[in-house]
Design a protein around this motif. Structure first.
Motif, PDB file in Angstrom:
ATOM      1  N   ARG A  30       0.818  -1.222   0.000  1.00  0.00           N
ATOM      2  CA  ARG A  30       0.000   0.000   0.000  1.00  0.00           C
ATOM      3  C   ARG A  30       0.844   1.261   0.000  1.00  0.00           C
ATOM      4  NH1 ARG A  30      -3.771  -3.451   3.752  1.00  0.00           N
ATOM      5  NH2 ARG A  30      -5.266  -4.120   2.148  1.00  0.00           N
ATOM      6  N   LEU A  31       2.164   1.078   0.206  1.00  0.00           N
ATOM      7  CA  LEU A  31       3.043   2.242   0.269  1.00  0.00           C
ATOM      8  C   LEU A  31       3.451   2.718  -1.107  1.00  0.00           C
ATOM      9  CD1 LEU A  31       5.371   1.011   3.125  1.00  0.00           C
ATOM     10  CD2 LEU A  31       3.410   2.553   3.258  1.00  0.00           C
ATOM     11  N   THR A  32       3.298   1.849  -2.110  1.00  0.00           N
ATOM     12  CA  THR A  32       3.857   2.183  -3.408  1.00  0.00           C
ATOM     13  C   THR A  32       2.789   2.619  -4.408  1.00  0.00           C
ATOM     14  OG1 THR A  32       3.705  -0.156  -3.971  1.00  0.00           O
ATOM     15  CG2 THR A  32       5.829   0.614  -3.160  1.00  0.00           C
ATOM     16  N   ALA A  33       1.571   2.844  -3.933  1.00  0.00           N
ATOM     17  CA  ALA A  33       0.490   3.224  -4.845  1.00  0.00           C
ATOM     18  C   ALA A  33       0.878   4.467  -5.636  1.00  0.00           C
ATOM     19  CB  ALA A  33      -0.790   3.482  -4.046  1.00  0.00           C
ATOM     20  N   SER A  34       0.638   4.417  -6.939  1.00  0.00           N
ATOM     21  CA  SER A  34       0.985   5.571  -7.771  1.00  0.00           C
ATOM     22  C   SER A  34      -0.163   6.571  -7.844  1.00  0.00           C
ATOM     23  CB  SER A  34       1.326   5.085  -9.185  1.00  0.00           C
ATOM     24  OG  SER A  34       0.134   4.733  -9.868  1.00  0.00           O
ATOM     25  N   PHE A  35      -1.221   6.302  -7.113  1.00  0.00           N
ATOM     26  CA  PHE A  35      -2.417   7.158  -7.217  1.00  0.00           C
ATOM     27  C   PHE A  35      -3.115   7.196  -5.859  1.00  0.00           C
ATOM     28  CE2 PHE A  35      -3.700   2.846  -7.743  1.00  0.00           C
ATOM     29  CZ  PHE A  35      -4.939   2.763  -7.117  1.00  0.00           C
ATOM     30  N   SER A  36      -4.099   8.063  -5.730  1.00  0.00           N
ATOM     31  CA  SER A  36      -4.851   8.162  -4.480  1.00  0.00           C
ATOM     32  C   SER A  36      -6.008   7.168  -4.490  1.00  0.00           C
ATOM     33  CB  SER A  36      -5.394   9.575  -4.311  1.00  0.00           C
ATOM     34  OG  SER A  36      -6.521   9.546  -3.434  1.00  0.00           O
ATOM     35  N   VAL A  37      -5.922   6.191  -3.606  1.00  0.00           N
ATOM     36  CA  VAL A  37      -6.969   5.166  -3.540  1.00  0.00           C
ATOM     37  C   VAL A  37      -8.315   5.814  -3.219  1.00  0.00           C
ATOM     38  CG1 VAL A  37      -7.779   3.163  -2.220  1.00  0.00           C
ATOM     39  CG2 VAL A  37      -5.379   3.319  -2.901  1.00  0.00           C
ATOM     40  N   GLU A  38      -8.313   6.729  -2.289  1.00  0.00           N
ATOM     41  CA  GLU A  38      -9.566   7.360  -1.858  1.00  0.00           C
ATOM     42  C   GLU A  38     -10.222   8.118  -3.021  1.00  0.00           C
ATOM     43  OE1 GLU A  38     -11.049   6.804   0.896  1.00  0.00           O
ATOM     44  OE2 GLU A  38     -12.667   8.299   0.708  1.00  0.00           O
TER      45      GLU A  38
ATOM     46  N   ILE B  54      -4.821   9.235 -11.199  1.00  0.00           N
ATOM     47  CA  ILE B  54      -5.852   8.261 -11.562  1.00  0.00           C
ATOM     48  C   ILE B  54      -5.881   7.977 -13.065  1.00  0.00           C
ATOM     49  CG2 ILE B  54      -8.352   7.945 -11.687  1.00  0.00           C
ATOM     50  CD1 ILE B  54      -8.445   9.178  -8.870  1.00  0.00           C
ATOM     51  N   GLN B  55      -5.757   9.049 -13.845  1.00  0.00           N
ATOM     52  CA  GLN B  55      -5.835   8.828 -15.297  1.00  0.00           C
ATOM     53  C   GLN B  55      -4.725   7.890 -15.772  1.00  0.00           C
ATOM     54  OE1 GLN B  55      -4.988  12.076 -18.037  1.00  0.00           O
ATOM     55  NE2 GLN B  55      -6.824  11.561 -19.211  1.00  0.00           N
ATOM     56  N   LYS B  56      -3.548   8.065 -15.195  1.00  0.00           N
ATOM     57  CA  LYS B  56      -2.403   7.262 -15.639  1.00  0.00           C
ATOM     58  C   LYS B  56      -2.625   5.765 -15.359  1.00  0.00           C
ATOM     59  CE  LYS B  56       2.612   7.052 -15.329  1.00  0.00           C
ATOM     60  NZ  LYS B  56       3.713   7.334 -14.394  1.00  0.00           N
ATOM     61  N   VAL B  57      -3.036   5.470 -14.143  1.00  0.00           N
ATOM     62  CA  VAL B  57      -3.188   4.053 -13.808  1.00  0.00           C
ATOM     63  C   VAL B  57      -4.372   3.439 -14.570  1.00  0.00           C
ATOM     64  CG1 VAL B  57      -4.595   4.372 -11.720  1.00  0.00           C
ATOM     65  CG2 VAL B  57      -3.110   2.370 -11.912  1.00  0.00           C
ATOM     66  N   MET B  58      -5.406   4.241 -14.818  1.00  0.00           N
ATOM     67  CA  MET B  58      -6.542   3.732 -15.602  1.00  0.00           C
ATOM     68  C   MET B  58      -6.140   3.513 -17.064  1.00  0.00           C
ATOM     69  SD  MET B  58      -9.264   3.145 -13.858  1.00  0.00           S
ATOM     70  CE  MET B  58      -8.352   2.671 -12.409  1.00  0.00           C
ATOM     71  N   LYS B  59      -5.255   4.391 -17.549  1.00  0.00           N
ATOM     72  CA  LYS B  59      -4.743   4.220 -18.914  1.00  0.00           C
ATOM     73  C   LYS B  59      -3.992   2.888 -19.018  1.00  0.00           C
ATOM     74  CE  LYS B  59      -2.962   5.994 -22.956  1.00  0.00           C
ATOM     75  NZ  LYS B  59      -2.331   4.770 -23.415  1.00  0.00           N
ATOM     76  N   HIS B  60      -3.205   2.571 -18.000  1.00  0.00           N
ATOM     77  CA  HIS B  60      -2.497   1.289 -18.008  1.00  0.00           C
ATOM     78  C   HIS B  60      -3.474   0.111 -18.029  1.00  0.00           C
ATOM     79  CE1 HIS B  60       1.327   3.194 -16.108  1.00  0.00           C
ATOM     80  NE2 HIS B  60       1.385   3.209 -17.416  1.00  0.00           N
TER      81      HIS B  60
ATOM     82  N   LEU C  65      -5.268  -0.948  -6.275  1.00  0.00           N
ATOM     83  CA  LEU C  65      -6.381  -0.962  -7.242  1.00  0.00           C
ATOM     84  C   LEU C  65      -7.563  -1.791  -6.741  1.00  0.00           C
ATOM     85  CD1 LEU C  65      -4.435  -1.127 -10.629  1.00  0.00           C
ATOM     86  CD2 LEU C  65      -6.112   0.628  -9.991  1.00  0.00           C
ATOM     87  N   VAL C  66      -7.301  -2.830  -5.966  1.00  0.00           N
ATOM     88  CA  VAL C  66      -8.452  -3.562  -5.413  1.00  0.00           C
ATOM     89  C   VAL C  66      -8.941  -2.897  -4.121  1.00  0.00           C
ATOM     90  CG1 VAL C  66      -7.894  -5.770  -6.502  1.00  0.00           C
ATOM     91  CG2 VAL C  66      -7.065  -5.317  -4.185  1.00  0.00           C
ATOM     92  N   ASP C  67      -8.022  -2.275  -3.383  1.00  0.00           N
ATOM     93  CA  ASP C  67      -8.467  -1.510  -2.211  1.00  0.00           C
ATOM     94  C   ASP C  67      -9.502  -0.456  -2.623  1.00  0.00           C
ATOM     95  OD1 ASP C  67      -6.819  -2.937  -0.520  1.00  0.00           O
ATOM     96  OD2 ASP C  67      -5.340  -1.346  -0.235  1.00  0.00           O
ATOM     97  N   ALA C  68      -9.307   0.104  -3.825  1.00  0.00           N
ATOM     98  CA  ALA C  68     -10.203   1.179  -4.280  1.00  0.00           C
ATOM     99  C   ALA C  68     -11.641   0.696  -4.470  1.00  0.00           C
ATOM    100  CB  ALA C  68      -9.682   1.775  -5.586  1.00  0.00           C
ATOM    101  N   PHE C  69     -11.844  -0.607  -4.622  1.00  0.00           N
ATOM    102  CA  PHE C  69     -13.232  -1.103  -4.713  1.00  0.00           C
ATOM    103  C   PHE C  69     -13.934  -0.929  -3.368  1.00  0.00           C
ATOM    104  CE2 PHE C  69     -11.578  -4.288  -8.069  1.00  0.00           C
ATOM    105  CZ  PHE C  69     -11.860  -3.409  -9.098  1.00  0.00           C
TER     106      PHE C  69
END
Lengths: 651, 651
Positions: free
Chosen positions: A25-33, A538-544, A593-597
């Motif tokens: 959870r420390l390496t997330a490239s985006f804001s989960v919240e 968010i856009q970047k990780v969704m693009k991936h 990405l699954v935490d975000a669910f």
């Protein structure tokens, strides 16, 4: 490892989170919240959802703690209890059936509640009933003075509705319909809430007036007494027995022998039998199927995509905690999530879960518009809606079922334990491939619609939202479809009968329809990503994820792209390389990405998938609660003891 | 319709066979009875099998009639009862554990019996134990004075055996091993027959002598009292709870705290700890895994291929009886087996069932030879047997699982009912993908073996039975493997560490290993067909199935063949056309081809798959027996009645 990181991991240990999960959870490239808020449609929705989940989870009446240990009878009783308690809870909390809360309530319940078909009963009356019928029945149903069901499928007849055999013959003398089950294959079979609960049901039957058949129509029929719940005269009703899942649902059978209902009980928003037997119609006959069409789309979110999201959450968290074998000699065993093969199993499923979340929003907008038109008696969009609902229902259910199965198998033996939560997610989502229309038949309906457009309105089709021009840019739908069309034409010109020619093209047509729906899903995913704000990464990780979903589609269907040189072998190598590289990139964000669910532990109900990653401890604790450990088995005294004490010959 | 045909159909009606099924049996292009005999390995085997099946089925103690209605506790008790009764039956009938009857007995029982792990316990002692150990333990186990299990897998450790954490420390002073479960992840987890039955088990533990670790070794440990069955001191044992299937099996957990066993309890056919603590070895360390290697092959027939054969039987018979929609306007609804899409679902599975029947015979011959060599302390064939058992276990389990699922889904809603028999076939065969080694890991072991051969002994490999020369003639294994090898080499030359380079190639290596095993299966199928006699039309119909299996492999993996122009688009069109044409040809023999598997109705235990095709009648009769229909649900009095009588506010 820097000091803040070390500090965070120490905090995790203190808070009971498995360090192997905490570090992810420390390496997330985006804001989960922020991503969670985006998925919910805004932070205020997230707040409302969480408040509702909190209210439900804090109420022990909704607990699913013992679910995996219960028998079919126990599951049914618990589902009825929850359904009744929910009515009370809703009054207490001021939640209403049409309020914004309702979707979060049912999302949390994940269908593990009774009276879901009662809601379909109400919906079909609302859509197909006259104003007078709505005014009479909806309040009774809302107040639960009656409990409804929806009796369409028969023992011998499913997706092909014209084949239904139940009859409703109009008797002018008494102004009643006489309903009958002429033979065993005509028994209603499968309707939920009917086996043990419902007092009423909407029966679909072939309407006969003066000996002439007018096709399938819906009739409200009372099947049980409101006093003592006994079957009404002429009614045989019961439960169809054990199934692969849905133990909590009393799927039922129903036989009708000369059961009479008044003329007013035929749902008559769009057609009517008048007192003298005159049959009048105001709309398309197809409107009778519209309830089913909308149900197909309405199930996608909670019954199909949600299970995939949950399965991804469970499998990805577990894969960050489970260690097996060594990637590098001398090091400790590696997290299985670090293996390319594990990434290749799970990450395309994760990408699909996001892709389907977005296509689902798109479909709902489409259907809301269509529904409004139909309310205004404009039926123009019906064929398109039917084609859309058919193809997407088939594609999304198929993909999600396969995805959940992959997640289950990716968890090895522990995935096979009911306590993982994965088997029940799988057996449940599998049903969605079958109910509300068999998927192959549905794909062929989509293909038929496309072929018709291709042949009769080629130019119009090319300019439509999902026109060939777009298609040819990306996916191989256009080739698959036009080659099927060419084969069809060739067969007919060679003298084959039309229906036989069609049959000989169906394997390829199904492929074309799948590609068609897949393409639109990619397209909508791309458009959604383009519109995203890139604050918070968010856009970047969704693009991936979007790229992964698209590349996986090509990688998995390489033949369709290589066939006519649309892609060369060298280009396919690039696709494969990009696809595999992307796995390693997305792997870094997999847990966030699954935490975000944003599933709560109680909602996941999984020993493997909890937020804290304490997998082994939880498996052991839960296993100890199993009834198999709480009973001294009669098998010992009866069989094992005599056997062990060598009294075999006396047994 | 000629007179004899009409006569036959009339006879069928009189005998209660559904005419839609009876008519399928008139058009068989081959002798069903002769094919059955061929599958059994001769008519005398067929006679023996039928006599045994008759003896078992006529004994009510073996009835599985209520199986779909039973709880986990009830299933376990019934399985123990059957296992104990089987001992009695075997004595009565003069059947012995090493006699020719035993495989037919277990084939019929389909694993729904206790003490299967007791048999693995015995097998591991026979293979790994010294003569003295065999002489001591095997008679006790044979007489059931003890009940054994096989405790290898741990909560945190499965396929990677070197990672096991249970310890066995040699104590010279007492000449004992001290066994311990150092932490929760080291608990034994999953062993069958252990949760509630076993008195003894073979525990795999890290052997320590004088502080030095010698790796994983097997120890016989008593876990329960022979007097009262209570856990022995230091032993914590119980059942791991509900699973997706195997409700009848008491898969268990086991924690050991300072449990002592005498030095003689380490299985020592190939290595030993001498009284002074000297460690002596006479064979390869790998021999410890040989039990597992043979188990992988021994499960294929009954646990993996048999379920696919049953699923094909059920789905194909049902598809000849189920009618839906119209193929030709004006005609009655068509048998779903007449739809190309249904044929494309079921017939490749049928072809695979035959293909795997033949590869299984081949593998057993291979292993019997290998086993004899090992008995003579020649371990040369171990790596090859390991690679073979790994790859084929993975390929066959994966294919059969997917095949059974396709059969289930092809039966629509009724396939989803437990009464169809398909859900339990599916959930059972699915487990085979997970147990005895996770499939991806197994494929990679096969690939590693192949890569090693390719790199180190290229010429030798080319001349071996599954050499590249043969491979390149048919399947794309050679390209997949050599391109993986090239990528591997390239990555290493570019400076990647070896293990990381390997990881980055694994997705492609798994594909290569799959292709490899698939190719050999086709090859053995082709060779088997060539050797068949063509009397009674058997060779011809087997040739069709073999072609279908091969063409389906190409059709489903088109990308691998088109990639480098091995096949052109036009050639792929020919493949597709031949494949689709063949479906229509084999469809004519589909029912006879499943009849040839010769399953009795009781063995299938399916409302959809019985020989007489009376599907709807049977579903209705069986559903009525469900406990959900035999109990007035407490839910009515508690919840429904108050709700319906509008006392909602008082609830």
């Amino acid at each position: 490892m820097g000091v803040p990181l070390l500090k965070h991991l120490q905090d995790s240990v203190l808070s009971g989170v498995n360090p192997d999960l905490a570090s992810e959870r420390l390496t997330a490239s985006f804001s989960v919240e922020k991503l969670t808020a985006r998925l919910d449609g805004g932070a205020e929705h997230t707040r409302m959802r969480r408040a509702i989940v909190e209210a439900i989870e804090s109420d022990p009446a909704f607990s699913r703690e013992n679910q995996y240990f219960q028998s079919q009878n126990e599951r049914y009783e618990a589902a009825v209890r929850r359904a009744v308690h929910l009515q009370k809870k809703m009054r207490e909390m001021g939640w209403t059936e049409n309020g914004p809360e309702i979707k979060y309530i049912y999302r949390w319940l994940s269908g593990d509640i009774a009276f879901l078909l009662h809601r379909v009963f109400m919906r079909s009356i609302s859509v197909l009933g006259s104003d007078k019928q709505v005014a009479k029945w909806i309040p009774l149903a809302t107040e639960h003075q009656i409990i409804g069901s929806y009796a369409q499928t028969e023992l011998g007849h499913g997706t092909y509705l014209q084949g239904l055999e139940t009859t409703a013959v109009f008797d002018i003398a008494t102004q009643e319909f006489l309903l009958n089950t002429p033979k065993i294959s005509a028994m209603k079979w499968w309707p939920g809430d009917m086996g043990r609960s419902a007092t009423h049901t909407v029966v679909f039957a072939q309407l006969y007036v003066h000996g002439k058949c007018y096709g399938v129509h819906p009739f409200i029929v009372q099947i049980r007494s409101l006093q003592d719940h006994s079957p009404r005269p002429g009614v045989t009703v019961g439960d169809i027995g054990p199934k692969m899942n849905f133990e909590h649902t009393d799927n039922g059978y129903l036989m009708l022998q000369n059961v009479r209902v008044p003329r007013e009980n035929m749902l008559s928003r769009f057609c009517e039998v008048q007192p003298d037997g005159t049959y009048v119609r105001w709309g398309s006959q197809k409107i009778n199927y519209f309830t089913m069409t909308t149900v197909r789309i309405s199930i996608l979110s909670d019954e199909v995509i949600l299970p995939l999201m949950k399965a991804c959450t469970i499998a990805i968290r577990y894969s960050a905690v489970r260690r097996q074998s060594k990637l590098k000699p001398g090091e400790q065993e590696a997290k299985i999530l670090d293996y390319q093969t594990q990434q290749q199993k799970l990450l395309p499923q994760l990408a699909a879960a996001y892709a389907f979340h977005f296509i689902n929003i798109y479909l709902h907008e489409l259907f809301d518009r269509g529904y409004q038109e139909i309310q205004g008696r404009n039926f123009d969009s019906l064929p398109e809606l039917h084609a859309f609902s058919s193809g997407f229902k088939a594609m999304v259910t198929q993909y999600c079922t396969s995805g959940v199965e992959i997640c289950l198998r990716a968890c090895g033996g522990h995935g096979y334990s009911l306590l993982s939560g994965l088997p029940s997610l799988y057996t449940r989502v599998l049903a969605s491939c079958i109910y509300e229309g068999e998927n192959t038949v549905l794909f062929l309906q989509t293909a038929r619609n496309a072929i018709l457009l291709l042949i009769t309105h080629k130019s119009e089709y090319e300019t439509s939202a999902c026109g060939l021009e777009y298609l040819s840019k990306f996916f191989q739908f256009s080739r698959l479809l036009s080659s099927s069309a060419a084969k069809l034409q060739h067969l007919i010109q060679s003298g084959a009968e039309k229906h036989e020619a069609w049959n000989q093209c169906t394997v390829q047509l199904v492929k074309a329809a799948q590609a068609h729906c897949h393409y639109i899903t990619v397209k909508i995913f791309v458009e959604t990503v383009e519109k995203l704000d890139n604050k918070a990464g968010i856009q970047k990780v969704m693009k991936h994820l979007c790229d992964l979903f698209a590349l996986h589609g090509i990688f998995s269907n390489a033949g369709d792209f290589l066939y006519d040189g649309y892609l060369s072998g060298a280009q396919m190598d690039l696709v494969t390389a990009s696809y595999l590289d992307l796995l390693a990139v997305i792997r870094m964000d997999a847990v966030p990405l699954v935490d975000a669910f944003d599933f709560t532990d109680k909602s996941l109900n999984s020993a493997l998938g909890s937020y804290d990653g304490q997998v082994y401890q939880r498996l052991y604790e839960w296993a100890q609660k199993s009834p198999t450990n709480q009973q001294v088995s009669p098998a010992y005294g009866k069989y094992l003891k005599p056997l062990l004490q060598n009294r075999l010959s006396k047994l």
